[in-house]
Design a protein around this motif. Sequence first.
Motif, PDB file in Angstrom:
ATOM      1  N   ALA A 234       0.807  -1.220   0.000  1.00  0.00           N
ATOM      2  CA  ALA A 234       0.000   0.000   0.000  1.00  0.00           C
ATOM      3  C   ALA A 234       0.840   1.270   0.000  1.00  0.00           C
ATOM      4  CB  ALA A 234      -0.946  -0.012   1.199  1.00  0.00           C
ATOM      5  N   VAL A 235       1.807   1.367   0.908  1.00  0.00           N
ATOM      6  CA  VAL A 235       2.602   2.594   1.004  1.00  0.00           C
ATOM      7  C   VAL A 235       3.431   2.826  -0.266  1.00  0.00           C
ATOM      8  CG1 VAL A 235       4.446   3.765   2.256  1.00  0.00           C
ATOM      9  CG2 VAL A 235       2.620   2.611   3.516  1.00  0.00           C
ATOM     10  N   PRO A 236       4.164   1.812  -0.775  1.00  0.00           N
ATOM     11  CA  PRO A 236       4.845   2.020  -2.062  1.00  0.00           C
ATOM     12  C   PRO A 236       3.887   2.406  -3.185  1.00  0.00           C
ATOM     13  CG  PRO A 236       5.710   0.072  -0.988  1.00  0.00           C
ATOM     14  CD  PRO A 236       4.522   0.505  -0.182  1.00  0.00           C
ATOM     15  N   PHE A 237       2.699   1.826  -3.193  1.00  0.00           N
ATOM     16  CA  PHE A 237       1.716   2.157  -4.228  1.00  0.00           C
ATOM     17  C   PHE A 237       1.349   3.631  -4.188  1.00  0.00           C
ATOM     18  CE2 PHE A 237      -2.798   2.874  -5.159  1.00  0.00           C
ATOM     19  CZ  PHE A 237      -2.829   2.542  -6.508  1.00  0.00           C
ATOM     20  N   PHE A 238       1.099   4.166  -2.997  1.00  0.00           N
ATOM     21  CA  PHE A 238       0.720   5.577  -2.897  1.00  0.00           C
ATOM     22  C   PHE A 238       1.878   6.499  -3.299  1.00  0.00           C
ATOM     23  CE2 PHE A 238      -2.725   4.117   0.085  1.00  0.00           C
ATOM     24  CZ  PHE A 238      -3.775   4.603  -0.686  1.00  0.00           C
ATOM     25  N   PHE A 239       3.113   6.103  -2.984  1.00  0.00           N
ATOM     26  CA  PHE A 239       4.262   6.883  -3.437  1.00  0.00           C
ATOM     27  C   PHE A 239       4.365   6.866  -4.967  1.00  0.00           C
ATOM     28  CE2 PHE A 239       6.452   6.339   0.869  1.00  0.00           C
ATOM     29  CZ  PHE A 239       6.356   7.691   1.182  1.00  0.00           C
ATOM     30  N   ILE A 240       4.171   5.697  -5.554  1.00  0.00           N
ATOM     31  CA  ILE A 240       4.241   5.572  -7.017  1.00  0.00           C
ATOM     32  C   ILE A 240       3.163   6.416  -7.679  1.00  0.00           C
ATOM     33  CG2 ILE A 240       3.910   3.965  -8.946  1.00  0.00           C
ATOM     34  CD1 ILE A 240       5.245   1.809  -7.226  1.00  0.00           C
ATOM     35  N   VAL A 241       1.954   6.368  -7.154  1.00  0.00           N
ATOM     36  CA  VAL A 241       0.850   7.151  -7.715  1.00  0.00           C
ATOM     37  C   VAL A 241       1.144   8.645  -7.624  1.00  0.00           C
ATOM     38  CG1 VAL A 241      -1.573   7.785  -7.370  1.00  0.00           C
ATOM     39  CG2 VAL A 241      -0.894   5.392  -7.345  1.00  0.00           C
ATOM     40  N   ALA A 242       1.729   9.074  -6.492  1.00  0.00           N
ATOM     41  CA  ALA A 242       2.074  10.489  -6.333  1.00  0.00           C
ATOM     42  C   ALA A 242       3.061  10.926  -7.412  1.00  0.00           C
ATOM     43  CB  ALA A 242       2.656  10.733  -4.945  1.00  0.00           C
ATOM     44  N   GLY A 243       4.087  10.110  -7.659  1.00  0.00           N
ATOM     45  CA  GLY A 243       5.051  10.434  -8.697  1.00  0.00           C
ATOM     46  C   GLY A 243       4.457  10.382 -10.081  1.00  0.00           C
ATOM     47  N   TYR A 244       3.551   9.441 -10.288  1.00  0.00           N
ATOM     48  CA  TYR A 244       2.907   9.281 -11.601  1.00  0.00           C
ATOM     49  C   TYR A 244       2.107  10.526 -11.985  1.00  0.00           C
ATOM     50  CZ  TYR A 244      -0.045   7.226 -15.247  1.00  0.00           C
ATOM     51  OH  TYR A 244      -0.690   6.964 -16.428  1.00  0.00           O
ATOM     52  N   PHE A 245       1.282  10.993 -11.089  1.00  0.00           N
ATOM     53  CA  PHE A 245       0.449  12.163 -11.398  1.00  0.00           C
ATOM     54  C   PHE A 245       1.254  13.463 -11.338  1.00  0.00           C
ATOM     55  CE2 PHE A 245      -3.010   9.223 -10.113  1.00  0.00           C
ATOM     56  CZ  PHE A 245      -3.741   9.295 -11.295  1.00  0.00           C
ATOM     57  N   PHE A 246       2.315  13.464 -10.542  1.00  0.00           N
ATOM     58  CA  PHE A 246       3.162  14.656 -10.489  1.00  0.00           C
ATOM     59  C   PHE A 246       3.784  14.936 -11.851  1.00  0.00           C
ATOM     60  CE2 PHE A 246       7.345  16.659  -9.691  1.00  0.00           C
ATOM     61  CZ  PHE A 246       6.909  17.844  -9.135  1.00  0.00           C
ATOM     62  N   HIS A 247       4.145  13.894 -12.573  1.00  0.00           N
ATOM     63  CA  HIS A 247       4.741  14.079 -13.904  1.00  0.00           C
ATOM     64  C   HIS A 247       3.809  14.863 -14.817  1.00  0.00           C
ATOM     65  CE1 HIS A 247       5.085  12.715 -18.161  1.00  0.00           C
ATOM     66  NE2 HIS A 247       6.347  13.095 -17.963  1.00  0.00           N
ATOM     67  N   HIS A 248       2.544  14.501 -14.828  1.00  0.00           N
ATOM     68  CA  HIS A 248       1.586  15.180 -15.712  1.00  0.00           C
ATOM     69  C   HIS A 248       1.415  16.646 -15.326  1.00  0.00           C
ATOM     70  CE1 HIS A 248       0.172  11.657 -17.980  1.00  0.00           C
ATOM     71  NE2 HIS A 248       0.373  10.989 -16.866  1.00  0.00           N
ATOM     72  N   LYS A 249       1.296  16.886 -14.043  1.00  0.00           N
ATOM     73  CA  LYS A 249       1.032  18.253 -13.584  1.00  0.00           C
ATOM     74  C   LYS A 249       2.242  19.161 -13.738  1.00  0.00           C
ATOM     75  CE  LYS A 249      -3.252  17.807 -12.107  1.00  0.00           C
ATOM     76  NZ  LYS A 249      -4.375  18.618 -12.656  1.00  0.00           N
TER      77      LYS A 249
END
Length: 232
Positions: free
Chosen positions: A48-63
């Motif tokens: 769970a915790v690695p997943f939330f970190f990955i998602v944060a980085g994923y959407f940060f790229h777009h923004k």
Amino acid sequence: MEKVYRIDGMKFFAIIAIFFIHFSVFQYFQGDPTHPLYLFFNSVSRFAVPFFFIVAGYFFHHKVQQQGWRYTQRYISKIVLMYVSWVLIYMLAIGYSYGNWQPVSILTLLYHGTAGAEIMWFLPALIWSILAVYIAQRFKRTTTLLAIASVLYAIGLCGQGIQIFFETPWFSSSHQFFKNSRDPLFFALFYVTLGYQCSQWSLQSWSQKKPQGLWLAIALIGSLMTFAECYF
């Protein structure tokens, strides 16, 4: 960017996994902290915790591609406000309820995130990782950052799951800085940068072309390996 429903679906399961990790009724079975059921719930929920970190980085790229530092500043400001607010709440609640007024240092507040409550470590870890990724993308060196973060993460594992094979004296409660390898440098940076790179490499469209059974098999194998690591 358009909504990614698969990620939203995984967020639901990740939230449940966080619940399993922290809710006391699942911490022990029959008073035995090594009970297989406890180890199973605890180990398979660790995605769970690695997943939330990955998602944060994923959407940060777009923004960050669209709004640059302006978005980064707003994003970090929101996390800082959330972090400071909850640190104060935990410190006051624990201090008044139990009379346990713990001292706060610069490292525990700004880096380790253990001021007030240890569960707050996620937020400063995310802040520092996002800052590092932003600086790397400004110099077009995010791939290099991922390579460096991978090495640091491998070192961090010596203070966690594989310490039975590669024991290191670096990570110890007696140290001021290397107290725990679950921190911004040896844990969060790798996953946030990985998420950023996955978005940059457009892996979402690539992954959608693969059969869902493949991802289910990978998830099952990964869960069994995590459980085996925890059990043995």
